[in-house]
Design an enzyme around this catalytic site. Structure first.
Site, mmCIF file in Angstrom:
data_model
loop_
_atom_site.group_PDB
_atom_site.id
_atom_site.type_symbol
_atom_site.label_atom_id
_atom_site.label_comp_id
_atom_site.label_asym_id
_atom_site.label_seq_id
_atom_site.Cartn_x
_atom_site.Cartn_y
_atom_site.Cartn_z
ATOM 1 N N TYR A 22 17.781 55.128 41.582
ATOM 2 C CA TYR A 22 16.917 55.584 42.672
ATOM 3 C C TYR A 22 15.875 54.489 42.860
ATOM 4 C CZ TYR A 22 14.369 59.369 45.128
ATOM 5 O OH TYR A 22 13.767 60.183 46.051
ATOM 6 N N LYS A 73 10.461 64.967 25.923
ATOM 7 C CA LYS A 73 11.460 65.058 27.009
ATOM 8 C C LYS A 73 12.645 65.908 26.549
ATOM 9 C CE LYS A 73 10.739 60.259 28.301
ATOM 10 N NZ LYS A 73 11.228 59.097 29.035
ATOM 11 N N HIS A 84 7.957 51.414 25.574
ATOM 12 C CA HIS A 84 7.542 51.321 26.980
ATOM 13 C C HIS A 84 6.190 50.605 27.044
ATOM 14 C CE1 HIS A 84 6.072 52.514 30.954
ATOM 15 N NE2 HIS A 84 7.350 52.654 31.260
ATOM 16 N N ARG A 125 28.989 45.062 39.456
ATOM 17 C CA ARG A 125 30.092 44.117 39.244
ATOM 18 C C ARG A 125 30.986 44.641 38.133
ATOM 19 N NH1 ARG A 125 29.292 39.184 41.728
ATOM 20 N NH2 ARG A 125 27.255 39.092 42.723
ATOM 21 N N ASP A 167 8.299 53.799 38.665
ATOM 22 C CA ASP A 167 7.172 52.866 38.808
ATOM 23 C C ASP A 167 6.856 52.734 40.288
ATOM 24 O OD1 ASP A 167 6.856 52.051 36.085
ATOM 25 O OD2 ASP A 167 8.746 50.965 36.282
ATOM 26 N N HIS A 222 20.087 59.403 39.637
ATOM 27 C CA HIS A 222 18.763 59.137 39.059
ATOM 28 C C HIS A 222 17.731 59.699 40.044
ATOM 29 C CE1 HIS A 222 19.869 55.560 36.263
ATOM 30 N NE2 HIS A 222 20.950 56.259 36.522
ATOM 31 N N ARG A 254 10.195 59.031 35.392
ATOM 32 C CA ARG A 254 8.902 58.998 36.067
ATOM 33 C C ARG A 254 8.926 57.971 37.190
ATOM 34 N NH1 ARG A 254 4.139 55.964 33.341
ATOM 35 N NH2 ARG A 254 5.276 54.321 34.425
ATOM 36 N N GLU A 289 26.488 52.443 35.203
ATOM 37 C CA GLU A 289 25.377 52.627 36.150
ATOM 38 C C GLU A 289 25.525 51.652 37.316
ATOM 39 O OE1 GLU A 289 21.496 53.245 34.366
ATOM 40 O OE2 GLU A 289 20.656 51.837 35.820
HETATM 41 C C1 LIG Z 1 18.177 54.188 31.617
HETATM 42 C C2 LIG Z 1 17.079 53.890 32.611
HETATM 43 C C3 LIG Z 1 17.283 54.168 33.957
HETATM 44 C C4 LIG Z 1 16.273 53.914 34.904
HETATM 45 N N1 LIG Z 1 16.527 54.178 36.228
HETATM 46 C C5 LIG Z 1 15.547 53.993 37.136
HETATM 47 C C6 LIG Z 1 15.761 54.319 38.512
HETATM 48 O O1 LIG Z 1 16.838 54.775 38.917
HETATM 49 N N2 LIG Z 1 14.734 54.116 39.386
HETATM 50 C C7 LIG Z 1 13.517 53.637 38.973
HETATM 51 O O2 LIG Z 1 12.626 53.491 39.826
HETATM 52 N N3 LIG Z 1 13.287 53.310 37.686
HETATM 53 C C8 LIG Z 1 14.262 53.473 36.755
HETATM 54 N N4 LIG Z 1 14.036 53.157 35.438
HETATM 55 C C9 LIG Z 1 12.729 52.587 35.053
HETATM 56 C C10 LIG Z 1 11.663 53.690 34.748
HETATM 57 O O3 LIG Z 1 11.381 54.393 35.913
HETATM 58 C C11 LIG Z 1 10.413 52.977 34.228
HETATM 59 O O4 LIG Z 1 10.683 52.408 32.965
HETATM 60 C C12 LIG Z 1 9.138 53.804 34.207
HETATM 61 O O5 LIG Z 1 8.043 52.928 33.933
HETATM 62 C C13 LIG Z 1 9.083 54.890 33.162
HETATM 63 O O6 LIG Z 1 9.898 55.945 33.444
HETATM 64 P P1 LIG Z 1 10.148 57.078 32.319
HETATM 65 O O7 LIG Z 1 10.977 58.119 32.894
HETATM 66 O O8 LIG Z 1 10.565 56.461 31.058
HETATM 67 O O9 LIG Z 1 8.641 57.591 32.185
HETATM 68 P P2 LIG Z 1 7.932 58.535 31.140
HETATM 69 O O10 LIG Z 1 8.822 58.866 30.021
HETATM 70 O O11 LIG Z 1 7.287 59.654 31.876
HETATM 71 O O12 LIG Z 1 6.733 57.608 30.662
HETATM 72 C C14 LIG Z 1 6.974 56.294 30.174
HETATM 73 C C15 LIG Z 1 6.199 56.079 28.885
HETATM 74 O O13 LIG Z 1 4.799 56.160 29.152
HETATM 75 C C16 LIG Z 1 4.163 56.884 28.122
HETATM 76 N N5 LIG Z 1 3.587 58.117 28.714
HETATM 77 C C17 LIG Z 1 3.770 58.568 29.975
HETATM 78 N N6 LIG Z 1 3.079 59.703 30.190
HETATM 79 C C18 LIG Z 1 2.445 59.980 29.022
HETATM 80 C C19 LIG Z 1 1.589 61.024 28.593
HETATM 81 N N7 LIG Z 1 1.230 62.022 29.399
HETATM 82 N N8 LIG Z 1 1.139 60.988 27.319
HETATM 83 C C20 LIG Z 1 1.496 59.999 26.477
HETATM 84 N N9 LIG Z 1 2.316 58.975 26.833
HETATM 85 C C21 LIG Z 1 2.782 58.965 28.086
HETATM 86 C C22 LIG Z 1 5.230 57.219 27.084
HETATM 87 O O14 LIG Z 1 5.173 56.253 26.074
HETATM 88 C C23 LIG Z 1 6.526 57.118 27.841
HETATM 89 O O15 LIG Z 1 7.622 56.690 27.059
HETATM 90 C C24 LIG Z 1 15.020 53.374 34.481
HETATM 91 C C25 LIG Z 1 14.827 53.067 33.122
HETATM 92 C C26 LIG Z 1 15.841 53.317 32.188
HETATM 93 C C27 LIG Z 1 15.622 52.968 30.744
#
Ligand SMILES: Cc1cc2nc3c(=O)[nH]c(=O)nc-3n(C[C@H](O)[C@H](O)[C@H](O)COP(=O)(O)OP(=O)(O)OC[C@H]3O[C@@H](n4cnc5c(N)ncnc54)[C@H](O)[C@@H]3O)c2cc1C
Length: 300
Positions: free
Chosen positions: A59, A176, A160, A284, A119, A87, A117, A27
């Site tokens: 992203y 998912k 999370h 890196r 942040d 991403h 999703r 990554e």
């Molecule tokens: C491998 C990896 C790559 C990443 N890359 C990026 C990136 O490129 N850019 C960036 O900005 N961030 C990135 N992130 C960070 C990520 O965007 C954050 O961790 C964010 O807070 C959650 O995204 P998610 O897709 O896991 O969200 P989601 O899976 O939608 O939600 C996160 C958690 O919240 C809870 N939740 C959410 N909605 C609901 C619901 N309706 N009902 C019940 N529970 C719910 C669940 O426990 C879920 O696991 C990355 C994280 C990882 C692990």
């Protein structure tokens, strides 16, 4: 030496963690300026010959790197033979805008998306827009309607921070996969037991899809501590003490110790049957490249 090998038949294997069948992926983040652009491409050029399954590009929070992510992903696709992965997050954009970005990727030949999703930029709690995707589940569903993308999603061995409980987090991960994702990439972690326990809980929930452990091979120790703190990642006490003791050491010592720590982490996972690793390279190549060699990968 012969005597030592005879008495310790596994001695010669001590430094080897896997073989050439071990899967790796990398990554990167999109570069901010000319200098970081140079660093990124040097790293891509050094790591691509290790033949990873894919190289992904993050992203920026709130879509702040939309153009830079696109440019980096498409350049990897053009200039290497490794599948390039984008991403994509739901923050600060309508469904229509996200769909357009995804369609552009498909048209540019990008077939794999890490659907997140995201942040809000600057921190705080994510608020879904009325016209936007509200979660990674909705994003996966939306992407599947646009084109038959391969989709990876995020998962959290230490849960999370917004999950109601560890089980609720795994239930959400299952949603998912039900929506069409085929792989989850884990948040980084610093203790192998954390990942192995998570792997067991995921299997107990009936999830059979691939869960890739996210490995952070960095010698930026203060940065690592900061990230661990902000993502709720536990730092094992002995590792914490080791990191503190390195504060005033020079970069070479930090790099060697970091290499040893991450080698131990991957070695303990490999021993438990983990044969695929995703590396957060931080753009890196040094530690990641050395580690992949120990995992049995030879540059083409
Ligand atoms: C491998 C990896 C790559 C990443 N890359 C990026 C990136 O490129 N850019 C960036 O900005 N961030 C990135 N992130 C960070 C990520 O965007 C954050 O961790 C964010 O807070 C959650 O995204 P998610 O897709 O896991 O969200 P989601 O899976 O939608 O939600 C996160 C958690 O919240 C809870 N939740 C959410 N909605 C609901 C619901 N309706 N009902 C019940 N529970 C719910 C669940 O426990 C879920 O696991 C990355 C994280 C990882 C692990």
């Amino acid at each position: 030496m012969d005597r030592i090998l005879k008495e310790n038949p596994n001695f010669a294997d001590v430094a080897f963690l896997g073989d050439k069948t071990t899967n790796i992926s990398f990554e990167f983040f999109p570069p901010k300026n000319e200098q970081s652009d140079k660093m990124l491409w040097q790293s891509v050029e050094r790591l691509a010959p290790l033949n990873p399954r894919f190289m992904s590009v993050t992203y920026g929070a709130g879509g702040t790197t939309r153009e830079r992510t696109h440019a980096t992903v498409t350049r990897i696709a053009r200039e290497t033979s490794i599948p390039a992965v984008a991403h994509l997050t739901c923050v600060n954009a309508s469904r229509e805008e996200i769909d357009e970005i995804a369609q552009d990727y498909w048209n540019a030949g990008i077939r794999h998306i890490v659907a997140l999703r995201g942040d809000p930029p600057g921190g705080g709690r994510f608020e879904a827009r009325p016209d936007g995707y509200a979660s990674a589940v909705e994003l996966v569903e939306g992407l599947k309607k646009i084109a038959p993308f391969e989709i990876s999603v995020a998962c959290y061995p230490e849960t999370h921070p917004q999950a109601l409980s560890p089980q609720a987090d795994i239930d959400f991960l299952k949603r998912k996969f039900d929506a069409g994702a085929t792989r989850a990439i884990s948040q980084f972690f610093l203790s192998p037991e954390v990942f192995l326990r998570f792997r067991d809980r995921v299997a107990a929930a009936g999830i059979t899809a691939e869960i890739l452990p996210g490995i952070m091979p960095t010698s930026n120790i203060s940065g690592l501590k900061r990230m661990a703190h902000s993502c709720g990642i536990e730092i094992p006490e002995r590792l914490n003490q080791l990191m503190d003791s390195l504060d005033k050491d020079d970069a070479a010592i930090k790099q060697m110790v970091s290499m040893a720590v991450v080698t131990d982490l991957c070695g303990r996972l490999a021993k438990e049957g983990v044969d695929s690793f995703h590396f957060y390279t931080m753009n890196r190549a040094d530690i990641t490249s050395a580690l992949c060699r120990l995992l049995g990968r030879q540059p083409a």
